[in-house]
Design a protein around this motif. Sequence first.
Motif, mmCIF file in Angstrom:
data_model
loop_
_atom_site.group_PDB
_atom_site.id
_atom_site.type_symbol
_atom_site.label_atom_id
_atom_site.label_comp_id
_atom_site.label_asym_id
_atom_site.label_seq_id
_atom_site.Cartn_x
_atom_site.Cartn_y
_atom_site.Cartn_z
ATOM 1 N N PRO A 1 47.359 34.476 29.448
ATOM 2 C CA PRO A 1 48.302 34.840 30.511
ATOM 3 C C PRO A 1 48.018 36.227 31.100
ATOM 4 O O PRO A 1 47.260 37.008 30.539
ATOM 5 C CB PRO A 1 49.662 34.824 29.807
ATOM 6 N N THR A 2 48.704 36.503 32.250
ATOM 7 C CA THR A 2 48.549 37.781 32.913
ATOM 8 C C THR A 2 49.872 38.219 33.515
ATOM 9 O O THR A 2 50.756 37.386 33.773
ATOM 10 C CB THR A 2 47.478 37.710 34.006
ATOM 11 N N ASN A 3 49.981 39.538 33.749
ATOM 12 C CA ASN A 3 51.152 40.066 34.452
ATOM 13 C C ASN A 3 50.881 40.290 35.933
ATOM 14 O O ASN A 3 51.813 40.460 36.711
ATOM 15 C CB ASN A 3 51.580 41.408 33.827
ATOM 16 N N SER A 4 49.595 40.290 36.314
ATOM 17 C CA SER A 4 49.273 40.665 37.686
ATOM 18 C C SER A 4 48.248 39.756 38.357
ATOM 19 O O SER A 4 48.533 39.109 39.360
ATOM 20 C CB SER A 4 48.768 42.110 37.728
ATOM 21 N N PHE A 5 47.029 39.680 37.810
ATOM 22 C CA PHE A 5 45.994 38.896 38.477
ATOM 23 C C PHE A 5 45.107 38.217 37.446
ATOM 24 O O PHE A 5 45.064 38.603 36.275
ATOM 25 C CB PHE A 5 45.154 39.778 39.405
ATOM 26 N N TRP A 6 44.380 37.180 37.950
ATOM 27 C CA TRP A 6 43.418 36.464 37.118
ATOM 28 C C TRP A 6 42.020 36.645 37.711
ATOM 29 O O TRP A 6 41.837 36.547 38.936
ATOM 30 C CB TRP A 6 43.714 34.959 37.066
#
Length: 389
Positions: A323-328
Motif C-alpha cells: 500500500p501507499t499514502n501518496s503514489f505508486w
Amino acid sequence: MKKQLLLLILCLSTQLNYSQVISMIGSTSPSGNWTVDTDMNTTDNITYTLNNVTITTATDPGTTGLKFRQAHDWTVNWGSANFPSGTATQGGANIMTTAGTYDITFNRVNGTYTFIPSGFPTIGIWGPAVDSQNGFVGPDVKMGTTDGIIYTLSGFYFSSGTAYFRFNNDNFNTWGSVAFPTGTAVQGGPTIQVTGGEWFVTFNRNTGAYSFAYPSVGILGTALNGFTVADTDLSTSDGFSYSISNLVLTDGLVKFRKDNSWDVNWGAVDFPTGTGTQNGPDIPVTAGTYNITFDKSNGNYTFTNTLSITENAITNVKIYPNPTNSFWNISHTTTIDSIELIDVTGKMLQRFTPNASQFQLDGAAFSQGVYFVKITSGLDFAVQKIIKN
C-alpha cells in the motif's frame, strides 16, 4: 342427376370444412371488447386481411390489446407483444396496438402479421425462400412499416431459395436483384437468392435498398439505463453466438432480447452464468465491467468480469510502494502503452498512456481503499490490486 347433386353437396361440404374462420378480438379491435369477433377475409385459407380498419391504443398488457383467433373460439388463438408487425404464437401475448386506421394481414400458417397504416402500399417477400412447397404460387409474407417508406420483417425463418419483394400482391410489380445479403432492388429485376436461416429484413420503397441481416440481440435493464431505453446490442458473425466486451454494469437486473422487442426475450435467476428462457425472470447482476457472451440457439450466457481475466497476462510488472499514502511507481521490462485505474465496482476512474517502461501514479486525491490497475503493453495486459492507506 341425384349422383351429381350428391357430389355437389359433398364438394360444398368439404369446402366449408376446409375453410377456417379467422377473426380479431380484443379491447382495441374494431369491436372494442373481448366478446365480439371481427372476421377477416381470405381467398386461400392462409392469408387473411382487413382493410381500412380503425383500432385503438393498448395500455395494459394484461387486459388491453387484441388477438387473432380461429372459429370464434379461444382453443386456437394467436398473439405477440410486437406491433406493428411480428410473428404471433399460439396462446401468445396480447398485441399492444397503437391507435390508427390500418390495413391488417395475418398468415394462419406461419403466424406473421402486419398492421400497415391505410393508404400505404403493402410490400411482401414472395417466392420459394418464403414458401418452399408452393413457391411463387403461394402467398408472400407481409413486411411492416410505420411511414410507408422503410419496411421491415423480423422473426421469420427463410428456406434457401429465390424471392422477390412484391407490391400490393401484384405479380407484375416485383423488385429484385442478384445481390445478397444487401443490395438495391429494381422493378422487374432478377430474383434474390436467399440463404436459409433467420434474417431481419429491411427494404426502402423509395430507393430499393434492402438488407438481410442477422437478428440483433441486445441487453437492457436497471443495471444499464433501465428497461424502457434502447438495447445495448451485442455483436455476432454467425447469427447464433453474440458477445460484447468491457460493458460496465451496476448492481441491478438485465435481460437479453431480440430485435429490440419483447416479442422474444431471455432471462434466468442465475449469475454470472446460466441459461436464459423465453420470458424468464430478470437476471440479477453484480456491479462490474464484463465481457458477455450469449448463444441465441440455446439461451446460454456468461458474464466474465474483466478484472478476473488472466489471458495474455503481462509478467515482470512491479508496483511499489503498495500500500501507499501518496503514489505508486509502476514499472515493466517493456513499454507500457496504457494504465487504467479502476474502482471496486469496475468503473474506470482514470486512463494514462505512458509510452514508457515506468510511470508514477498519483493517488493523493483518492480515498482510502482498494483499487485495481489494468496495465497494457501491446496485445498483453495485467490487472493488479493496489491499496490506498
